[in-house]
Motif scaffolding. Sequence first.
Motif, PDB file in Angstrom:
ATOM      1  N   GLU A  41       0.847  -1.189   0.000  1.00 15.56           N
ATOM      2  CA  GLU A  41       0.000   0.000   0.000  1.00 15.56           C
ATOM      3  C   GLU A  41       0.890   1.250   0.000  1.00 15.56           C
ATOM      4  OE1 GLU A  41      -3.033  -0.338   3.047  1.00 15.56           O
ATOM      5  OE2 GLU A  41      -4.112  -1.801   1.809  1.00 15.56           O
ATOM      6  N   ASP A  42       1.287   1.649  -1.212  1.00 19.46           N
ATOM      7  CA  ASP A  42       2.288   2.699  -1.372  1.00 19.46           C
ATOM      8  C   ASP A  42       1.738   3.934  -2.079  1.00 19.46           C
ATOM      9  OD1 ASP A  42       1.914   1.483  -3.825  1.00 19.46           O
ATOM     10  OD2 ASP A  42       4.027   1.537  -4.389  1.00 19.46           O
ATOM     11  N   LEU A  43       0.503   4.321  -1.769  1.00 14.40           N
ATOM     12  CA  LEU A  43      -0.113   5.454  -2.447  1.00 14.40           C
ATOM     13  C   LEU A  43       0.337   6.806  -1.913  1.00 14.40           C
ATOM     14  CD1 LEU A  43      -3.794   4.238  -3.015  1.00 14.40           C
ATOM     15  CD2 LEU A  43      -1.904   4.337  -4.653  1.00 14.40           C
ATOM     16  N   ASP A  44       1.052   6.828  -0.803  1.00 14.36           N
ATOM     17  CA  ASP A  44       1.550   8.095  -0.241  1.00 14.36           C
ATOM     18  C   ASP A  44       3.037   8.209  -0.534  1.00 14.36           C
ATOM     19  OD1 ASP A  44       2.360  10.280   1.209  1.00 14.36           O
ATOM     20  OD2 ASP A  44       1.296   9.730   3.042  1.00 14.36           O
ATOM     21  N   PRO A  45       3.425   8.906  -1.626  1.00  9.07           N
ATOM     22  CA  PRO A  45       4.835   8.969  -2.003  1.00  9.07           C
ATOM     23  C   PRO A  45       5.702   9.719  -0.999  1.00  9.07           C
ATOM     24  CG  PRO A  45       3.532  10.480  -3.336  1.00  9.07           C
ATOM     25  CD  PRO A  45       2.556   9.654  -2.548  1.00  9.07           C
ATOM     26  N   VAL A  73       0.681  -4.060  -6.160  1.00  8.76           N
ATOM     27  CA  VAL A  73       1.324  -2.801  -5.778  1.00  8.76           C
ATOM     28  C   VAL A  73       0.360  -1.664  -6.110  1.00  8.76           C
ATOM     29  CG1 VAL A  73       3.324  -1.299  -6.110  1.00  8.76           C
ATOM     30  CG2 VAL A  73       3.594  -3.797  -6.227  1.00  8.76           C
ATOM     31  N   GLN A  74      -0.092  -0.956  -5.116  1.00  8.44           N
ATOM     32  CA  GLN A  74      -1.163   0.011  -5.328  1.00  8.44           C
ATOM     33  C   GLN A  74      -0.770   1.162  -6.254  1.00  8.44           C
ATOM     34  OE1 GLN A  74      -2.686   1.149  -1.405  1.00  8.44           O
ATOM     35  NE2 GLN A  74      -4.265  -0.409  -1.612  1.00  8.44           N
ATOM     36  N   SER A  75       0.472   1.589  -6.229  1.00  7.08           N
ATOM     37  CA  SER A  75       0.875   2.710  -7.080  1.00  7.08           C
ATOM     38  C   SER A  75       0.751   2.385  -8.568  1.00  7.08           C
ATOM     39  CB  SER A  75       2.309   3.142  -6.755  1.00  7.08           C
ATOM     40  OG  SER A  75       3.207   2.062  -6.926  1.00  7.08           O
ATOM     41  N   ARG A  76       0.580   1.111  -8.900  1.00  5.17           N
ATOM     42  CA  ARG A  76       0.400   0.708 -10.300  1.00  5.17           C
ATOM     43  C   ARG A  76      -1.072   0.506 -10.654  1.00  5.17           C
ATOM     44  NH1 ARG A  76       4.807  -4.192  -9.777  1.00  5.17           N
ATOM     45  NH2 ARG A  76       6.612  -2.912  -9.159  1.00  5.17           N
ATOM     46  N   ARG A  77      -1.965   0.880  -9.753  1.00  5.82           N
ATOM     47  CA  ARG A  77      -3.381   0.543  -9.913  1.00  5.82           C
ATOM     48  C   ARG A  77      -4.278   1.766 -10.113  1.00  5.82           C
ATOM     49  NH1 ARG A  77      -5.986  -3.812 -10.144  1.00  5.82           N
ATOM     50  NH2 ARG A  77      -7.347  -3.378  -8.358  1.00  5.82           N
ATOM     51  N   THR A  78      -3.704   2.897 -10.480  1.00  9.91           N
ATOM     52  CA  THR A  78      -4.473   4.130 -10.611  1.00  9.91           C
ATOM     53  C   THR A  78      -5.688   3.995 -11.525  1.00  9.91           C
ATOM     54  OG1 THR A  78      -2.536   5.492 -10.117  1.00  9.91           O
ATOM     55  CG2 THR A  78      -4.341   6.564 -11.271  1.00  9.91           C
ATOM     56  N   PRO A  79      -5.589   3.342 -12.705  1.00 10.76           N
ATOM     57  CA  PRO A  79      -6.775   3.237 -13.566  1.00 10.76           C
ATOM     58  C   PRO A  79      -7.954   2.535 -12.900  1.00 10.76           C
ATOM     59  CG  PRO A  79      -4.782   2.731 -14.823  1.00 10.76           C
ATOM     60  CD  PRO A  79      -4.382   2.806 -13.382  1.00 10.76           C
ATOM     61  N   TYR A  81      -8.710   2.499  -9.680  1.00 15.57           N
ATOM     62  CA  TYR A  81      -9.310   3.405  -8.703  1.00 15.57           C
ATOM     63  C   TYR A  81     -10.100   4.502  -9.405  1.00 15.57           C
ATOM     64  CZ  TYR A  81      -5.567   1.199  -5.976  1.00 15.57           C
ATOM     65  OH  TYR A  81      -4.708   0.305  -5.389  1.00 15.57           O
ATOM     66  N   GLN A  82      -9.550   5.024 -10.501  1.00 17.74           N
ATOM     67  CA  GLN A  82     -10.236   6.092 -11.230  1.00 17.74           C
ATOM     68  C   GLN A  82     -11.558   5.595 -11.795  1.00 17.74           C
ATOM     69  OE1 GLN A  82      -9.082   9.411 -11.436  1.00 17.74           O
ATOM     70  NE2 GLN A  82     -11.230   9.624 -12.045  1.00 17.74           N
ATOM     71  N   ALA A 177     -10.706  10.131  -2.702  1.00 15.86           N
ATOM     72  CA  ALA A 177      -9.440  10.416  -3.391  1.00 15.86           C
ATOM     73  C   ALA A 177      -9.032  11.840  -3.061  1.00 15.86           C
ATOM     74  CB  ALA A 177      -9.590  10.244  -4.898  1.00 15.86           C
ATOM     75  N   ARG A 178      -7.745  12.107  -3.119  1.00 18.01           N
ATOM     76  CA  ARG A 178      -7.222  13.452  -2.925  1.00 18.01           C
ATOM     77  C   ARG A 178      -6.445  13.861  -4.174  1.00 18.01           C
ATOM     78  NH1 ARG A 178      -6.309  11.666   2.623  1.00 18.01           N
ATOM     79  NH2 ARG A 178      -7.403  13.055   4.061  1.00 18.01           N
ATOM     80  N   LYS A 179      -6.186  15.150  -4.284  1.00 20.03           N
ATOM     81  CA  LYS A 179      -5.460  15.608  -5.471  1.00 20.03           C
ATOM     82  C   LYS A 179      -4.037  15.063  -5.499  1.00 20.03           C
ATOM     83  CE  LYS A 179      -4.048  20.143  -3.591  1.00 20.03           C
ATOM     84  NZ  LYS A 179      -4.114  21.610  -3.824  1.00 20.03           N
ATOM     85  N   ASP A 180      -3.513  14.665  -4.335  1.00 18.46           N
ATOM     86  CA  ASP A 180      -2.163  14.096  -4.286  1.00 18.46           C
ATOM     87  C   ASP A 180      -2.171  12.583  -4.118  1.00 18.46           C
ATOM     88  OD1 ASP A 180      -3.196  14.128  -1.749  1.00 18.46           O
ATOM     89  OD2 ASP A 180      -1.364  14.854  -0.769  1.00 18.46           O
ATOM     90  N   ALA A 181      -3.350  11.956  -4.211  1.00 18.45           N
ATOM     91  CA  ALA A 181      -3.445  10.500  -4.082  1.00 18.45           C
ATOM     92  C   ALA A 181      -4.649  10.025  -4.892  1.00 18.45           C
ATOM     93  CB  ALA A 181      -3.597  10.087  -2.623  1.00 18.45           C
ATOM     94  N   PRO A 182      -4.483   9.006  -5.742  1.00 23.23           N
ATOM     95  CA  PRO A 182      -5.574   8.567  -6.613  1.00 23.23           C
ATOM     96  C   PRO A 182      -6.720   7.877  -5.895  1.00 23.23           C
ATOM     97  CG  PRO A 182      -3.715   7.063  -6.808  1.00 23.23           C
ATOM     98  CD  PRO A 182      -3.255   8.225  -5.950  1.00 23.23           C
ATOM     99  N   ALA A 183      -6.488   7.433  -4.673  1.00 21.02           N
ATOM    100  CA  ALA A 183      -7.549   6.758  -3.919  1.00 21.02           C
ATOM    101  C   ALA A 183      -7.229   6.807  -2.439  1.00 21.02           C
ATOM    102  CB  ALA A 183      -7.706   5.305  -4.369  1.00 21.02           C
ATOM    103  N   SER A 184      -8.271   6.899  -1.636  1.00 19.28           N
ATOM    104  CA  SER A 184      -8.114   6.822  -0.188  1.00 19.28           C
ATOM    105  C   SER A 184      -7.902   5.376   0.221  1.00 19.28           C
ATOM    106  CB  SER A 184      -9.374   7.362   0.487  1.00 19.28           C
ATOM    107  OG  SER A 184     -10.480   6.497   0.215  1.00 19.28           O
ATOM    108  N   TYR A 185      -7.580   5.189   1.488  1.00 21.04           N
ATOM    109  CA  TYR A 185      -7.454   3.831   2.026  1.00 21.04           C
ATOM    110  C   TYR A 185      -8.736   3.043   1.805  1.00 21.04           C
ATOM    111  CZ  TYR A 185      -7.657   0.114   5.519  1.00 21.04           C
ATOM    112  OH  TYR A 185      -7.844  -1.092   6.139  1.00 21.04           O
ATOM    113  N   HIS A 186      -9.884   3.678   2.084  1.00 23.61           N
ATOM    114  CA  HIS A 186     -11.150   2.961   1.983  1.00 23.61           C
ATOM    115  C   HIS A 186     -11.413   2.478   0.560  1.00 23.61           C
ATOM    116  CE1 HIS A 186     -12.115   3.951   6.051  1.00 23.61           C
ATOM    117  NE2 HIS A 186     -12.227   5.237   5.830  1.00 23.61           N
TER     118      HIS A 186
END
Length: 282
Positions: A41-45, A73-79, A81-82, A177-186
């Motif tokens: 869970e690496d969505l917070d760089p 790996v969550q950072s590879r899963r943006t599509p 979440y979007q 989601a936040r502007k600096d993260a594609p998805a929240s934990y939930h």
Amino acid sequence: MTVTRFAPSPSGRLHLGHAFSAALGHHRARDAGGKFRLRIEDLDPSRCKPEFVEGIYEDLAWLGLDWDEPVLVQSRRTPAYQAALDSLKARGLAYACFCTRADIAQSLTAPHGDAATSYPGTCRGLPDDPARRASTPHSWRLDSARALEFAGLPSWTEEDGRTFAAKASDIGDAILARKDAPASYHLSCVIDDAASGVTMVVRGGDLRPSTPIQRLLQALLGLPEPAYLHHALIAHEDGRRLAKRDLAPTLAAMREAGADGPALAADVLAGKLPLGFGFSDA
């Protein structure tokens, strides 16, 4: 088939509490002839570092815990979440929020604010405005009132048979989601559990309050409902919970001190903890 997962954030080295959660999830899966998944869970760089990802692999291998590929790996899963967020937007179940954290904190301390509410709904139902439409929201939030009209209040049953029924106050207009993260934990949690075929969520009791909103999101997105096992936490002997931010003793330090990894995993599963540690209810 039983499928469990261990989903650490690579923001520091793993500690004894992580070892217990990972070993418990691994045991439940392997004992049932199922699968044990690993998720990063690496969505917070700003907090997650590559060296800590490698540390997760090292620590789990030292404990004698194997996992079924692929690692998610969550950072590879943006599509993914979007797509889920777009679905909620299209149904009017998510709205843009332009409030900063400071704005929210100020509103909650005002005389009319409700300090027990995580978000006062400032941006819910804002009229359309060209300038606002052209600006970037600080976050996207779930419209909990509409969501509950659509899906109703969720409930779930723990592995020990206890049934929990959520209240509206357990949910609120959670950030998706936040502007600096594609998805929240939930949001990322329910999307990724479904993608990995997780049938039993094994995690600490401190995360039980997350379950109502996640069960609601599962219903809204048509995702399967897993079973839940929220386990006791390992704490310091004085009752303080283990936390990376408090520099809890790491598995790496225990390994360097000569501890045997598989024996440690077996001991924590049997409730035998090293001197100075104990179990704590969440």
